[in-house]
Design a protein around this motif. Sequence first.
Motif, PDB file in Angstrom:
ATOM      1  N   ALA A   1       0.953  -1.586   0.337  1.00 41.92           N
ATOM      2  CA  ALA A   1      -0.341   0.108   0.046  1.00 41.92           C
ATOM      3  C   ALA A   1       0.752   1.646   0.012  1.00 41.92           C
ATOM      4  CB  ALA A   1      -0.635  -0.356   1.293  1.00 41.92           C
TER       5      ALA A   1
ATOM      6  N   GLN B   1       3.912   1.544  -1.845  1.00 43.00           N
ATOM      7  CA  GLN B   1       5.022   1.356  -2.119  1.00 43.00           C
ATOM      8  C   GLN B   1       4.593   1.550  -3.591  1.00 43.00           C
ATOM      9  OE1 GLN B   1       6.263  -0.180  -5.549  1.00 43.00           O
ATOM     10  NE2 GLN B   1       8.300  -0.666  -5.032  1.00 43.00           N
ATOM     11  N   PRO B   2       5.469   2.979  -3.993  1.00 46.29           N
ATOM     12  CA  PRO B   2       4.775   4.116  -5.229  1.00 46.29           C
ATOM     13  C   PRO B   2       4.578   3.288  -6.555  1.00 46.29           C
ATOM     14  CG  PRO B   2       6.610   4.721  -4.771  1.00 46.29           C
ATOM     15  CD  PRO B   2       6.399   3.950  -3.845  1.00 46.29           C
ATOM     16  N   GLN B   3       5.380   2.023  -6.684  1.00 47.27           N
ATOM     17  CA  GLN B   3       5.052   1.229  -7.852  1.00 47.27           C
ATOM     18  C   GLN B   3       3.588   0.758  -7.522  1.00 47.27           C
ATOM     19  OE1 GLN B   3       8.164  -0.665  -8.793  1.00 47.27           O
ATOM     20  NE2 GLN B   3       9.378   1.152  -9.588  1.00 47.27           N
ATOM     21  N   THR B   4       3.818   0.246  -6.776  1.00 45.77           N
ATOM     22  CA  THR B   4       2.444  -1.068  -7.048  1.00 45.77           C
ATOM     23  C   THR B   4       1.023  -0.135  -6.513  1.00 45.77           C
ATOM     24  OG1 THR B   4       2.370  -0.641  -4.073  1.00 45.77           O
ATOM     25  CG2 THR B   4       3.237  -2.377  -5.487  1.00 45.77           C
ATOM     26  N   ARG B   5       0.083  -1.444  -7.095  1.00 44.94           N
ATOM     27  CA  ARG B   5      -0.927  -0.080  -7.150  1.00 44.94           C
ATOM     28  C   ARG B   5      -2.343  -0.591  -6.155  1.00 44.94           C
ATOM     29  NH1 ARG B   5      -2.052   1.902 -11.611  1.00 44.94           N
ATOM     30  NH2 ARG B   5       0.703   1.319 -11.627  1.00 44.94           N
ATOM     31  N   LEU B   6      -3.613  -0.141  -5.583  1.00 43.03           N
ATOM     32  CA  LEU B   6      -4.272  -0.742  -4.866  1.00 43.03           C
ATOM     33  C   LEU B   6      -5.487  -1.870  -5.287  1.00 43.03           C
ATOM     34  CD1 LEU B   6      -5.060   2.362  -2.716  1.00 43.03           C
ATOM     35  CD2 LEU B   6      -3.921   0.345  -1.691  1.00 43.03           C
ATOM     36  N   ARG B   7      -5.013  -2.112  -6.461  1.00 44.18           N
ATOM     37  CA  ARG B   7      -6.191  -3.035  -7.116  1.00 44.18           C
ATOM     38  C   ARG B   7      -5.678  -4.330  -6.977  1.00 44.18           C
ATOM     39  NH1 ARG B   7     -10.945  -2.942 -10.280  1.00 44.18           N
ATOM     40  NH2 ARG B   7     -11.245  -0.126  -9.914  1.00 44.18           N
TER      41      ARG B   7
ATOM     42  N   THR C   1      -9.848  -6.673  -3.429  1.00 46.09           N
ATOM     43  CA  THR C   1      -8.846  -6.118  -3.710  1.00 46.09           C
ATOM     44  C   THR C   1      -7.402  -5.582  -2.205  1.00 46.09           C
ATOM     45  OG1 THR C   1      -9.762  -3.455  -3.499  1.00 46.09           O
ATOM     46  CG2 THR C   1      -9.447  -5.853  -5.780  1.00 46.09           C
TER      47      THR C   1
ATOM     48  N   LEU D   1      -7.281  -2.686  -1.869  1.00 48.11           N
ATOM     49  CA  LEU D   1      -7.751  -1.723  -1.270  1.00 48.11           C
ATOM     50  C   LEU D   1      -8.940  -1.786  -0.484  1.00 48.11           C
ATOM     51  CD1 LEU D   1      -8.666   1.156  -0.842  1.00 48.11           C
ATOM     52  CD2 LEU D   1      -9.757   1.264  -2.828  1.00 48.11           C
TER      53      LEU D   1
ATOM     54  N   LEU E   1      -7.986  -3.799   2.929  1.00 48.04           N
ATOM     55  CA  LEU E   1      -7.325  -2.705   3.569  1.00 48.04           C
ATOM     56  C   LEU E   1      -8.588  -1.931   4.143  1.00 48.04           C
ATOM     57  CD1 LEU E   1      -4.451  -1.392   2.295  1.00 48.04           C
ATOM     58  CD2 LEU E   1      -4.556  -2.595   4.712  1.00 48.04           C
TER      59      LEU E   1
END
Lengths: 396, 526, 361
Positions: free
Chosen positions: A128, A130-136, A177, A179, A182
């Motif tokens: 959640a 790290q800027p590269q990974t996404r919440l999907r 996901t 998101l 979380l």
Amino acid sequence: MNHFQCKKILHRCRLLIFLSVLTLLLSGCWDRQEINDLAIVLGAGIDITDEGLIDLSVEIVTAQEGQEEEQGGAQTYVESATGQTVVDATSTLQQKLSRQLFWGQMEAIIMSENMAREGVHGSLDFFARQPQTRLRNYIYVTEENPKEVFAATPHLEVSTTKTLAELSEFQAGLNVTTLDFLRALESEGEHGVLPMVETLPQDAGKEEEQTDLMGNRAALFKRDKMIESIDMDITRGVMWLRDEIEGATVTLSPERSEGLISMYMIRSDVNFKPQIQGGTWKILVEAKSEDDIFQNASNLDLKEVDNVKMLEGELATQIEDRMRETLEVVQQDLQLDVFGFGETFRRKYPEKWDEVRDQWDEKFAEVEVDFDIETIIHRPGLSSEPTGLPEGEVEE
Amino acid sequence: MIRRFTQKMKKSNQNFKEETVKALNEKEEQPKELSIDLKQNEEVIHAIYDNSFDIVIRPFSASDGTKGLMIYIDGLCNTEEINENVLTPLMKDAELTTNNIDTIIEQHLTISEATKVHTFNELIEEVSSGHPIILFDGNATGCSLSVEQFEMRSVDEPEAEQVVRGPRDGFIEPLIVNTALLRLRIKSPRLKIKTMKIGIQSRTNVAIAYIEEVADSTLIEEAENRLKRIEVDAVLESGNIEEMIEDHPYSPFPQILNTERTDVASSYLLEGHVVILVDGSPMALVAPTTFYSLMQSAEDYYQRFLISTTIRWLRYLFLVIALTLPSLYVAALTYHHEMVPTALMISIATGREQIPFPAMVEAFLMEVIFEVLREAGLRLPKQIGPAVSIVGGLIIGEAAVTAGIVSAPMVIVVAVTGVSSFAIPRYNAGISIRMLRFPLLFLAGMLGLLGIMVGLIGIIVHLSSIRSFGVPYLAPMAPANFSDMKDVMMRVPKWAQNTRPRLTGESNKNRQSPQQKPSPERGGES
Amino acid sequence: MIEKGRISAMQMAILMYPAIIATGVLIVPSLTAENAGRDLWISPIIGSSIGFLTVYLAYKLHQYYPGQTVIQYSEEILGKPLGKAIGFLFLFLYLHLNGVIVREYAEFVIGVFLLNTPMQVIYGTIIIVCAFAVRGGLEVVARTALIFVPVVTFLIFVLIVLLINDLDPTNMLPVFEKGVTPALKGSIAPQAWFSEFFVMSFLLPYLVDQENGLKWGMTTAIFVMVTLSMTNLVALFLFGDFVDSILYPVMSAARYVSVAEFFEHLESVVMALWVAGAFVKICVFYYALSLGTAQWLKLSEYKAVVLPFGFLIIIFARWSGDNLADLKDFLGTPAPWYLLTFQVALPILLIIIAFIKKRRA
């Protein structure tokens, strides 16, 4: 001094400054990373070793230059490393790779059951933050080692991750996901639930070296720790109640006839109506389901309005039974509110909610649940009477 | 020190200017009157035109016995007409008296136009325009005859601005034909065409055309003033004029529109613009112009308006593609790997596996090769041109990909960019856009999408800061004028184009009667 | 007069809109969520009252002293020495504020996209283009904004449309769970942003249609309110209670978009929007700073001070915080009071004195 000329010279100086700034920039390219210097991570698996270390495994795409005239295909392989935290493991992993790990195209996270039972919060944080990974990213729990899941080589897709993502997008199983999970962790009145994935045993008609995946069970969480896994039927029930079911089929054997009728669900909608009467907390589950008939193996004539009405009634009962059965396990036995009942109470009765906020899990088990199920059968498919039955045997 | 330097610079600059002008004018420094003595005149003319084999100086005797002299440039006049309508009457008519030029013009010369000349300067000008001069002994006034005839190509289809539907006549080189073509389209006497001569050596005729009471008078004045300021030795093409009168000489964007099409020039005249025609150039200049008029083609106004509007939007899209596609590709490949969908990314990565260059260098290389191919194909004789495109485009492209020097997606990107830039109807605007790709490419290589954005902001700031003859370049979008957007965001049908654009046609706003929308009820049957 | 260009009231509105929301949209949601929780969408609506007040103050002062900026009329109101001092305070405020804006911009770009790029490069590139625009004058800045703002607004709208499938409106319930206090507390940060409307006083003197200044100023305030409230709502609908742990909710929302497996991973688009918006915002404050300084020093033109201020802004950007947490802390607690004092309290003081002065005269 001539103003114009002076300006001209100043202008030239400025141009010089501008150009030198540009040259400075040219020496830059700090974040440049060629695409073929990347190890593209499709999915990540997290396990915990006996020593309590994080065992991170990743599925990486290797781009294969095709032979002449042949399109180069993508292949994947699995690499893993251990560390104290996920990031720690990543750096060990990075040392094994000649290319920079790239997380931006990731689609799935698989956690081992051991890991899930220990608590997932710390590990998920990496994905959640790290800027590269996404919440999907889709999250799964597996009883096996995540590595084994990644090692599966499915028939239809290139990679395990792709298979999982496609499975989730169909909503054949649960679809959670990062998101969603979380959000559930953060919420006071809801517990998390994650789908479980397993590799399928070999079967006739399959190629020897390939294994397929299936994910139709679920793991229930209390805060960030996994409590219990539930089987397929209960999972379907949970999905019904969470209003996540899509494209489900229901098979029932109508009372007045012999044989089975299968229906395909087109649309469904589930709503909770909370109610507090005196000391009793009640939830009215309003479900609406619209179906088409796909198979009629009974001798019922579906042209008859009465028959359809009766079927609708039976479908409603069937759905209710399914939900009751689910509630029995999840509400009575496990006492885990994965449906968000608490959240609906909180929304309608914020003051009352304040009182039970801390003991919600116990209160949850006491909530009375009623059902109001509306079913509509739209059309009988393309043939109205049962096919292949003589006229006389058809029940009108 | 700087001060002294600048002073010196300025001084030398001024000296230089004065000297050149003097040198250029030297021969004409003595604007002598024609003398009564023909012999003397002949000597001067010989001196002016020594070593000029195309000058014909033909002595003759008029029928009353006076010596006469005829001067013309071979190839510029219709000799047949001279023989029949000038020399024959002069040498044969009985009652001819040479001491009065007016009576000769009135009674003897059977040609349509003849004027009197008094000085050598006038004489030289007339002769070089193809007008023969006749001089008589004992008379200080000469006569110039408009019997010019020279070789020119016929009025044919404009090569650079082709249309499927629309008129096929384009401007050609002689000014006189071009002004006639304009007159043919706009017959109102309010179409004014002023001329002036520019170029100390070339003495080129330059015409300013405008429609009185439609074009703003300050605009006409400004255009004239800018033209008058020009002091060059020659004007060979309207491009020379363009560079001397534009507002921002350092800008990469053309601030004056050029067109070969008479209908385009006329339509701009009708919107209150000024058209500058240069003798010897088939390119008319239109001022002021805006960025958006560079995106319009003549045909937009002749096709159905819905189609034209769609095509206009497509052009804007292609403009963006032509400007940014290679840089976006580089940015996506080297900075924003997540922008590309996974499947596409894998196939690009596969293709790039053996490429020895970084993406930016690869893009730069291919773009340069593309520009070279375009330039080579353009300049070569028509027979060789296609061969270049085949060798360059097909063979090099295919071989480079097969050999693993460039990747196939890059070739596609470069090709798409190239084709898109050709969808911009104005050649010069297309070139500006293509050239701006390169800085953007570098910025993309340095800072990725951020660099592209910074570059684009820079370009737009520049575009917003320039003006063409007082009209903001990005008008009517910025500053916004909603009624003028009818010709930018869309192309409204003819019956809705009731007003002229605000910034050029303010003085005479309405161009047609309103409410002319046709409908069945308004049909002729009743 | 130093500025010869004239803009229309609508152009001013188009300049002011990104000048408030550019940083607001990105940072305000998480700042308000900390206090307001599920009521974070109400906070901008409460905060907008400050916006309306500031617009009114700027307009009223402008009416008292037409054709003058705050630097000029504060001298007339308070007399030379005190007026100069107030002018200096305003200039310092805008210099500092500009530094903070540039810092916010750079923190975002580096934190999300260019992790290894030195901050100076990010500062430098944006300052160069901004200086380029500001030197072009008010008209150039306004025209550039006219080109960008519609595009930016349209893309934000598209982003929301693409997210519709993932939005859950029930996340906003219950409203006022803990009374109005959290929403009020949360409105402090939006109030700071709304008070930035006072920079309008540098634009008002240069309007072609002075009479529409108030109307368009108020319209902008309404639009800003709607935009901020809407982005907060979208963030809430998408993230639920998780919204307060996300640093840039709009950004994360864009990352979450996935439609038809093609419209996904849209964060780069957000960055492009953000750069364009931040550009306009920095330009407006940069312009106010340069123009104000020229007026304060009674220079004949302001172009000469533009580049030097560029360097100063970069320095202030570096000074505005040790790290992101420090910067956010500043934006959350002292900044609102700091901004409100200068841009609301001080103008109120000015207007009262001006009113009394006018009465006596």
